[in-house]
Structure formats: C-alpha cells, structure tokens
Scaffold this motif. Structure first.
Motif, PDB file in Angstrom:
ATOM      1  N   ALA A  35      29.558 -35.062 -14.658  1.00 44.77           N
ATOM      2  CA  ALA A  35      29.325 -34.846 -13.230  1.00 44.77           C
ATOM      3  C   ALA A  35      28.589 -36.028 -12.625  1.00 44.77           C
ATOM      4  O   ALA A  35      28.882 -36.467 -11.515  1.00 44.77           O
ATOM      5  N   GLU A  36      27.621 -36.575 -13.377  1.00 48.10           N
ATOM      6  CA  GLU A  36      26.865 -37.706 -12.868  1.00 48.10           C
ATOM      7  C   GLU A  36      27.755 -38.923 -12.692  1.00 48.10           C
ATOM      8  O   GLU A  36      27.653 -39.651 -11.712  1.00 48.10           O
ATOM      9  N   ARG A  39      30.072 -38.334  -9.621  1.00 47.28           N
ATOM     10  CA  ARG A  39      29.259 -38.408  -8.397  1.00 47.28           C
ATOM     11  C   ARG A  39      28.910 -39.863  -8.054  1.00 47.28           C
ATOM     12  O   ARG A  39      28.930 -40.244  -6.879  1.00 47.28           O
ATOM     13  N   SER A  40      28.628 -40.674  -9.051  1.00 44.89           N
ATOM     14  CA  SER A  40      28.268 -42.066  -8.794  1.00 44.89           C
ATOM     15  C   SER A  40      29.444 -42.857  -8.250  1.00 44.89           C
ATOM     16  O   SER A  40      29.256 -43.860  -7.564  1.00 44.89           O
ATOM     17  N   GLN A  42      31.646 -41.602  -6.170  1.00 48.72           N
ATOM     18  CA  GLN A  42      31.921 -41.163  -4.803  1.00 48.72           C
ATOM     19  C   GLN A  42      30.992 -41.921  -3.852  1.00 48.72           C
ATOM     20  O   GLN A  42      30.076 -41.370  -3.252  1.00 48.72           O
ATOM     21  N   LEU A  45      29.470 -40.751  -0.349  1.00 42.72           N
ATOM     22  CA  LEU A  45      28.528 -39.650  -0.174  1.00 42.72           C
ATOM     23  C   LEU A  45      27.123 -40.151   0.150  1.00 42.72           C
ATOM     24  O   LEU A  45      26.501 -39.724   1.127  1.00 42.72           O
ATOM     25  N   GLU A  77      34.947 -27.071  -9.841  1.00 43.96           N
ATOM     26  CA  GLU A  77      34.322 -27.358  -8.552  1.00 43.96           C
ATOM     27  C   GLU A  77      34.838 -26.502  -7.412  1.00 43.96           C
ATOM     28  O   GLU A  77      34.234 -26.470  -6.327  1.00 43.96           O
ATOM     29  N   GLY A 114      31.053 -29.834  -7.255  1.00 43.58           N
ATOM     30  CA  GLY A 114      30.616 -30.750  -8.302  1.00 43.58           C
ATOM     31  C   GLY A 114      30.361 -30.064  -9.627  1.00 43.58           C
ATOM     32  O   GLY A 114      30.020 -30.728 -10.616  1.00 43.58           O
ATOM     33  N   GLN A 120      32.538 -33.700  -6.076  1.00 43.15           N
ATOM     34  CA  GLN A 120      31.570 -33.196  -5.118  1.00 43.15           C
ATOM     35  C   GLN A 120      32.143 -33.311  -3.717  1.00 43.15           C
ATOM     36  O   GLN A 120      32.447 -34.406  -3.241  1.00 43.15           O
TER      37      GLN A 120
END
Length: 414
Positions: A35-36, A39-40, A42, A45, A77, A114, A120
């Motif tokens: 997930a990390e 997310r990085s 994206q 965001l 998600e 996410g 996410q």
C-alpha cells in the motif's frame, strides 16, 4: 439528405473509438506493491493536499455513477464502496463484474480506500454506482450510452463519470443527447473524457462534445497537456492523466496508466469532495466553483487544451475560494469566465509550461507536452518553478527513483 446504409455502417465502424486509458505494465520480477508503494506513486495526491482536504471531507454522502465496463467490487480498495448498479446490455451480466478492468480502475481512482495495498481514491468515502456498458457494436453505441446515462440520471448518483465514448459529432448521437438533457434536468453533473486521439486525428467524441457535459483533458505532473489528449472547444477542465497507478491483469500487480479516462475520474472525485462539503449546492454551483478555482490557461479562456483550467479542489475546500452563483444556470452553457470566442485550432499552443503551486495565480500551461517553448519566452512565463500543484522535492526524488528501478513494457489498451 439521408446517407446510404453502407455509408452509415462505414462511418459508425470508423467512429467507434473507446476512450480508455492505455496501460504501461511494470514487468520483470517486481513483486506486488505494498500500500505504501502504490500510494507513493500516486504523485497527484500529495500535490493536491489530500491529507488536509480529507480533514474537511472525504466525499461522504456523494455517489458517483461510473458508466464503463463494470466495477469489480471484490478488490480490497473497493469493498464496501460499490452500490447496486445495472448492465444496460440486452443480455446483461452483473454490473459488479468487470472483465476488462477499466471501469474498476476509474472507480478506484474516485473512491478507492487504499485497503489491502490497493489504489487510494481521491474521494475515499464517496460511493460508486456501476453502470455497465458493454461497448460492443457501432450501431449500439448511441443507444447504450443513452440507456446508461438515463439509468444514472434516475439513480441517487449526483455525478456521472463517463471515461468512454465514440468519435462522432454530437448530432450523430440523438439518444445520448436526449439522455444528457434529461440527466441535467435531474440535477446531475456529467463529466466525460475527451479521448486520447490528440495525435491520431483529434476526433471529437460524444458524450464529451455534447453541450452541458464537462469534457476533460489530461495533463502531466508539469502541468503540460499530454500529447494524446484530444483537444477542442469541448474541453472544459483538465486533470492529471499521466503516470497514474492502476491494477494490471491479473489484478495483483500494478501498472502505470495514462489518458483522459484517469483525468475524468479525478475531476469526478474532486466534484464529489466539493459537493460533500457543500451538500446544498446544485450541480451548476459545484461546477462553477471548480471552473473559478482552476489553474487558468495562459491567454484565451477557455483554451482548446485545458478549457477553463486544471482542477484545484483544495482552493475550495481549504481556502474557501469560489462563489457558487445561481443554482439553475449551467456555467458552461453560459460560458462564464470566457475571455474570448473559441480560438482556432492553431491558437494557444505555445507559451511554455507553467508548473504551479496549488496557491499560485499564475496562468497554467495549455501547451502540449513535448513542444518547445515559444522563442524568447520570458522566464516568468515559462520558468520551471515547481510542479503544477506543489509537488515537493521529496516526492520528485521518489518518482525518479521508481523510474530507475522499474522495468516497464507497453501494454494493450483496455
């Protein structure tokens, strides 16, 4: 004068172009991202100040109808975010099944939580209503799109996201035009991708080219219009549409997606955030403040590349900017904020990239990515002062590192 059946068939077959995001898969031995990790990637965001915006609202109370290939409600998600929907085909399947994956990606970008290492979404507390359009057969395109929009108009959805369409003039889509008029009368906000045909004829497509629909173009992290983004007077707003993470096939790995499809989903998610914060506003008022607070194009407004500008929902949610104005007047139809008639296709192409912070009042770029800046452009007009919505130096380093370690190959279009 009516055209012949043979000519009609040829035109329809030639015009049926799906407005989907191409995928560039991360190949090799790269494991499924955490997930990390996802997310990085994206990048948009943090650039859009989501952590701060989510303290105000995360989209609760707003439903978005996703007219697409269906939505797979089983991926982590999207669990708990997908409401009952409909397959408009004559031989329907389940709306919460998605063999293609495109509709699922759009839903994730809008309302993904996410969870489980997934995407996410920009409005993670919004809900999705899947409207499955099989997109098969040129003669069914207008009829099925009309059915899709009518179903969405009769649902509880406030926003209708359409990241697909057909390259035809609006006059050749009577069912869709009537459905759009009906949906607008029901107070819906219709957001549609303009298409990825910018380098292949730049064909105008419905429903994005139907009056009252918010046509969306794509920009990259520098604020430049992507080369593929279809442009013209139908473009109303622009949003990130380059290097956007999404699920590959199988859906345990992730890909880098691009196109006006993703941009449309992010505009829909931004509208969901604003509407959640201001539930008494109408579709026209939500759209008006989005247009007012967008990072404006340099020169003529609207431009043929980013319309009234690049979305900046933080300006509304965090800075309190934008005046909703009259509830019953569509700002697109009234051309609010326009400074000149629509420019010619050759106008507004130059002027240099204008990467901006989210609080900047400097004009955004409506130059196409990859073009050289106008000779003699002033530094203040084309300077590299930072990414278009305040991407930090740390995020830029992460992106650069990812680019070095990831092995990528071109994938097929959905």
């Amino acid at each position: 004068m009516p055209i012949s059946i043979r000519a009609a068939r040829s035109n329809a077959q030639r015009s049926l172009v799906l407005l989907t995001a191409a995928l560039t898969c991360w190949a090799g031995t790269v494991p499924a991202a955490s997930a990390e990790d996802v997310r990085s990637r994206q990048w948009y965001l943090d650039a859009m100040r989501v952590d701060q915006m989510w303290k105000e609202t995360a989209g609760a109370g707003v439903s978005v109808a996703v007219v697409d290939s269906g939505v797979d409600s089983s991926i982590p998600e999207l669990r708990g975010r997908v409401l009952p929907g409909k397959d408009v085909a004559s031989n329907p399947t389940k709306a919460n099944e998605d063999a293609e994956g495109h509709g699922t990606e759009m839903a994730s970008l809008i309302a993904g939580t996410g969870s489980g290492g997934g995407i996410q979404g920009l409005a993670p507390k919004a809900e999705i209503i899947p409207v499955k359009n099989p997109r098969k057969g040129p003669f069914a395109a207008d009829e099925l799109m009309g059915k899709s929009i009518r179903y969405a108009a009769n649902s509880e959805a406030k926003i209708i996201n359409i990241s697909m369409g057909a390259s035809n003039s609006a006059s050749e889509a009577p069912d869709t035009r009537r459905a759009v008029k009906f949906a607008l009368s029901k107070g819906k906000l219709i957001i549609a991708a303009t298409g990825n045909d910018g380098l292949k004829g730049n064909l105008s497509a419905y429903p994005a080219n139907i009056p009252g629909v918010v046509g969306v173009g794509a920009v990259d992290s520098s604020g430049a219009v992507t080369k593929e983004s279809t442009h013209g007077p139908q473009v109303a707003l622009a949003a990130p549409g380059d290097k956007i993470p999404g699920r590959c096939k199988p859906r345990t790995t992730f890909c880098s997606t691009h196109g006006t499809s993703t941009a449309s989903a992010l505009v829909s998610a931004s509208a969901a955030l604003i509407w959640s914060k201001h539930p008494s506003w109408t579709n026209n008022q939500v759209l008006r403040v989005m247009m007012q607070t967008a990072n404006k194009p340099k020169g003529k407004i609207p431009s043929r590349y980013i319309g009234y500008g690049i979305i900046r929902p933080a300006q509304v949610l965090l800075d309190g900017k934008g005046k909703p104005g009259p509830a019953d007047v569509n700002p697109l139809l009234e051309r609010e904020g326009a400074t000149t008639p629509d420019p010619s296709p050759s106008a507004s192409k130059s002027g240099g990239a204008q990467p901006q912070s989210s609080d900047s009042n400097k004009p955004a770029s409506d130059q196409r990515a990859g073009k050289k800046r106008t000779a003699g452009a002033k530094a203040s007009e084309s300077g590299n002062t930072g990414l278009w919505i305040a991407l930090g130096a740390g995020a830029a380093v992460v992106i650069a590192a990812i680019a070095v370690v990831m092995v990528r190959r071109r994938g097929n279009q959905h």
